[in-house]
Design an enzyme around this catalytic site. Structure first.
Site, PDB file in Angstrom:
ATOM      1  N   ASP A  12      49.754 -12.376  72.616  1.00  0.00           N
ATOM      2  CA  ASP A  12      49.089 -13.176  71.578  1.00  0.00           C
ATOM      3  C   ASP A  12      50.054 -14.101  70.845  1.00  0.00           C
ATOM      4  O   ASP A  12      49.871 -14.414  69.670  1.00  0.00           O
ATOM      5  CB  ASP A  12      48.372 -12.282  70.544  1.00  0.00           C
ATOM      6  CG  ASP A  12      47.414 -11.322  71.210  1.00  0.00           C
ATOM      7  OD1 ASP A  12      46.715 -11.755  72.129  1.00  0.00           O
ATOM      8  OD2 ASP A  12      47.383 -10.138  70.822  1.00  0.00           O
ATOM      9  N   HIS A  40      43.324 -15.474  76.186  1.00  0.00           N
ATOM     10  CA  HIS A  40      44.083 -16.611  75.699  1.00  0.00           C
ATOM     11  C   HIS A  40      43.108 -17.520  74.978  1.00  0.00           C
ATOM     12  O   HIS A  40      42.083 -17.868  75.539  1.00  0.00           O
ATOM     13  CB  HIS A  40      44.686 -17.404  76.858  1.00  0.00           C
ATOM     14  CG  HIS A  40      45.655 -16.611  77.654  1.00  0.00           C
ATOM     15  ND1 HIS A  40      46.898 -16.310  77.197  1.00  0.00           N
ATOM     16  CD2 HIS A  40      45.558 -16.062  78.872  1.00  0.00           C
ATOM     17  CE1 HIS A  40      47.537 -15.599  78.116  1.00  0.00           C
ATOM     18  NE2 HIS A  40      46.738 -15.430  79.140  1.00  0.00           N
TER      19      HIS A  40
HETATM   20  P1  GDP Z   1      48.064 -15.861  73.976  1.00  0.00           P
HETATM   21  O1  GDP Z   1      47.416 -14.616  74.467  1.00  0.00           O
HETATM   22  O2  GDP Z   1      49.564 -15.747  73.967  1.00  0.00           O
HETATM   23  O3  GDP Z   1      47.582 -17.086  74.652  1.00  0.00           O
HETATM   24  O4  GDP Z   1      47.689 -15.985  72.431  1.00  0.00           O
HETATM   25  P2  GDP Z   1      46.233 -15.937  71.755  1.00  0.00           P
HETATM   26  O5  GDP Z   1      45.410 -17.009  72.290  1.00  0.00           O
HETATM   27  O6  GDP Z   1      45.685 -14.577  71.744  1.00  0.00           O
HETATM   28  O7  GDP Z   1      46.631 -16.177  70.219  1.00  0.00           O
HETATM   29  C1  GDP Z   1      47.081 -17.321  69.743  1.00  0.00           C
HETATM   30  C2  GDP Z   1      46.138 -17.802  68.649  1.00  0.00           C
HETATM   31  O8  GDP Z   1      46.827 -18.698  67.827  1.00  0.00           O
HETATM   32  C3  GDP Z   1      44.956 -18.598  69.163  1.00  0.00           C
HETATM   33  O9  GDP Z   1      43.879 -18.423  68.301  1.00  0.00           O
HETATM   34  C4  GDP Z   1      45.449 -20.044  69.147  1.00  0.00           C
HETATM   35  O10 GDP Z   1      44.430 -21.000  69.031  1.00  0.00           O
HETATM   36  C5  GDP Z   1      46.286 -20.013  67.925  1.00  0.00           C
HETATM   37  N1  GDP Z   1      47.443 -20.885  67.915  1.00  0.00           N
HETATM   38  C6  GDP Z   1      48.326 -21.175  68.905  1.00  0.00           C
HETATM   39  N2  GDP Z   1      49.318 -21.939  68.429  1.00  0.00           N
HETATM   40  C7  GDP Z   1      49.069 -22.138  67.113  1.00  0.00           C
HETATM   41  C8  GDP Z   1      49.729 -22.811  66.063  1.00  0.00           C
HETATM   42  O11 GDP Z   1      50.813 -23.379  66.217  1.00  0.00           O
HETATM   43  N3  GDP Z   1      49.158 -22.765  64.820  1.00  0.00           N
HETATM   44  C9  GDP Z   1      47.988 -22.112  64.584  1.00  0.00           C
HETATM   45  N4  GDP Z   1      47.502 -22.109  63.352  1.00  0.00           N
HETATM   46  N5  GDP Z   1      47.338 -21.454  65.537  1.00  0.00           N
HETATM   47  C10 GDP Z   1      47.863 -21.471  66.776  1.00  0.00           C
END
Ligand code: GDP
Length: 424
Positions: A12, A40
């Site tokens: 995440d 994701h």
């Molecule tokens: P992954 O499993 O590594 O792809 O991560 P997730 O999708 O579970 O969690 C990342 C969350 O943070 C998602 O809701 C994204 O839209 C959000 N996100 C990613 N990068 C950023 C950022 O730079 N700022 C903010 N506020 N949200 C972000």
């Protein structure tokens, strides 16, 4: 060139966003491990999506999305996911599925549920997607490989053999309904019909693509600390989450992975049980959880509230090292703009001694975080495009973390969208 996008921590970290962003310049995106157990979240021109199986680069017309041999392939989930994005206006993605990928079967999901039920309070906090039973079967050599769907004789013999072993456990350990070989065979026939148009000798396809100079992204799921060998065993996942495994799970030479982009979040979160030294609780955690990510830190697959903590330099330094980071993408920095001062975990105190090494689980269980407090910047940094334009305290935070982890932060993400990125 082949680049891997992987996580430094518990997952995440925002790998989906970074993959979606880098996919603009890529030809092929490959999932090489894991299954539909983690999500994701991606925000782009088509809306907000939670993907579980499709690679995060599937939104572009020019990319090919590949399910590599290392993935736990849940065929119905894959097909529903394709359908759901196409229904929302995304062009039909070009998908290839490795003929060497193995399939998550309905009984894997049942066994996952039954085992968690049996363990009760001692459970792993599994997402109950069948991942552990799936990989157990793969390595016990009783899994179903996609290629086997096209050998009817083998299938007919194998369903009987599999039901025999599974039914012993179902009857005597779990006291649940038994499997029927005929029903299992019908399921496999359905899977064959669904997957046939996409089946491909992926390692050969990728070998040719590499020779043609194509841009390939390997997209990891979860992060270093969930790796079965190098993570917080046994509270880990069942396939390797490391970039090195990208070579195996996609079927390419290890030396072709030239860039390893390790995604690190500006604070910590974790799902499931297991060591999490910089974890916070109560109001402090609720506040960060509510503000975190894009609309709060809740599991993309399960909706479960994530466990929250401050940035952990010890875990992240280790996480980047095991991944072999060439670049660190530091994400979700914008979320910390509300804090007067920002705690950062710079060491672990174990039995009265402070260490910056990430130890084995039994030692981590005893570790207490050593915190340092950095001044906050108290502004909204979304929309900023240049590193120099970030507030000084914000740059100091990035540079402090970079020094602690010892790997270069080359990208800073200050929002969930594709364009919310600052290159350094
Ligand atoms: P992954 O499993 O590594 O792809 O991560 P997730 O999708 O579970 O969690 C990342 C969350 O943070 C998602 O809701 C994204 O839209 C959000 N996100 C990613 N990068 C950023 C950022 O730079 N700022 C903010 N506020 N949200 C972000």
């Amino acid at each position: 060139m082949v680049k891997a996008v992987v996580g430094a921590n518990w997952g995440d970290e925002g790998k989906g966003k970074i993959t979606d962003m880098l996919a603009k310049e890529a030809d092929i995106i490959v999932r090489f491990q894991g299954g539909a157990n983690a999500g994701h979240t991606i925000v782009n021109d088509y809306g907000k999506f939670a993907l579980h199986t499709l690679p995060s680069g599937c939104f572009y017309g020019h990319t090919t999305s590949i399910i590599g041999n290392g993935v736990a392939l849940n065929i119905p989930i894959l097909f529903n996911e394709i359908k759901s994005i196409v229904e929302r206006g995304v062009p039909q993605p070009k998908i290839l599925v490795s003929d060497r990928a193995q399939m998550v079967m309905p009984y894997h999901i049942l066994f996952d549920q039954y085992e968690e039920e049996r363990l009760g309070g001692r459970s792993f906090g599994s997402t109950k997607s069948g991942i552990a039973p799936f990989y157990s079967d793969k390595y016990a050599k009783i899994g179903f490989q996609v290629s086997e769907l096209f050998d009817e004789e083998l299938l007919q013999e194998k369903v009987v053999r599999i039901c025999e072993t599974k039914n012993v456990l179902l009857e005597h350990l779990y006291h649940k309904p038994l499997l029927d070989p005929q029903e299992l065979l019908e399921t496999l026939h359905q899977y064959r019909e669904m997957v046939e148009p996409y089946v491909c000798d992926v390692s050969s396809y990728l070998w040719n693509a590499i020779k043609e100079g194509k841009e390939i992204l390997l997209e990891g799921q979860l992060g270093t600390l969930k790796d079965p060998d190098h993570g917080i065993y046994p509270m880990v996942t069942s396939s390797s989450t490391l970039a090195a495994y990208g070579a195996i799970g996609a079927g390419i030479p290890p030396y072709e992975i030239q860039k390893v982009i390790v995604v690190c979040k500006a604070y910590s979160s974790a799902v499931g049980a297991g060591a999490f030294v910089s974890e916070i609780f109560g109001d402090e955690a609720d506040e960060l959880r509510k503000r975190g990510g894009d609309g709060g830190e809740y599991g993309a697959t399960t909706g479960r509230p994530r466990r929250m903590g401050w940035f952990d330099c010890v875990a992240s330094k280790y996480g980047c090292r095991l991944q072999g980071a060439t670049d660190v993408a530091f994400t979700v920095l914008d979320v910390l703009g509300y804090l007067d001062e920002i705690p950062v975990c710079v060491g672990y105190e174990i039995d009265g001694e402070v260490t910056t090494d990430f130890h084995v689980t039994s030692k981590l269980e005893k570790a207490k975080p050593v915190l340092k407090y950095l001044p906050g910047w108290k502004t909204d940094i979304r929309g900023i495009k240049k590193y120099e334009d970030l507030p000084e305290n914000c740059r100091n935070y990035v540079e402090f973390v970079e020094e602690q982890i010892g790997f270069p932060i080359t990208m800073v993400s200050n929002g969930p969208g594709r364009n919310d990125i600052i290159y350094r």
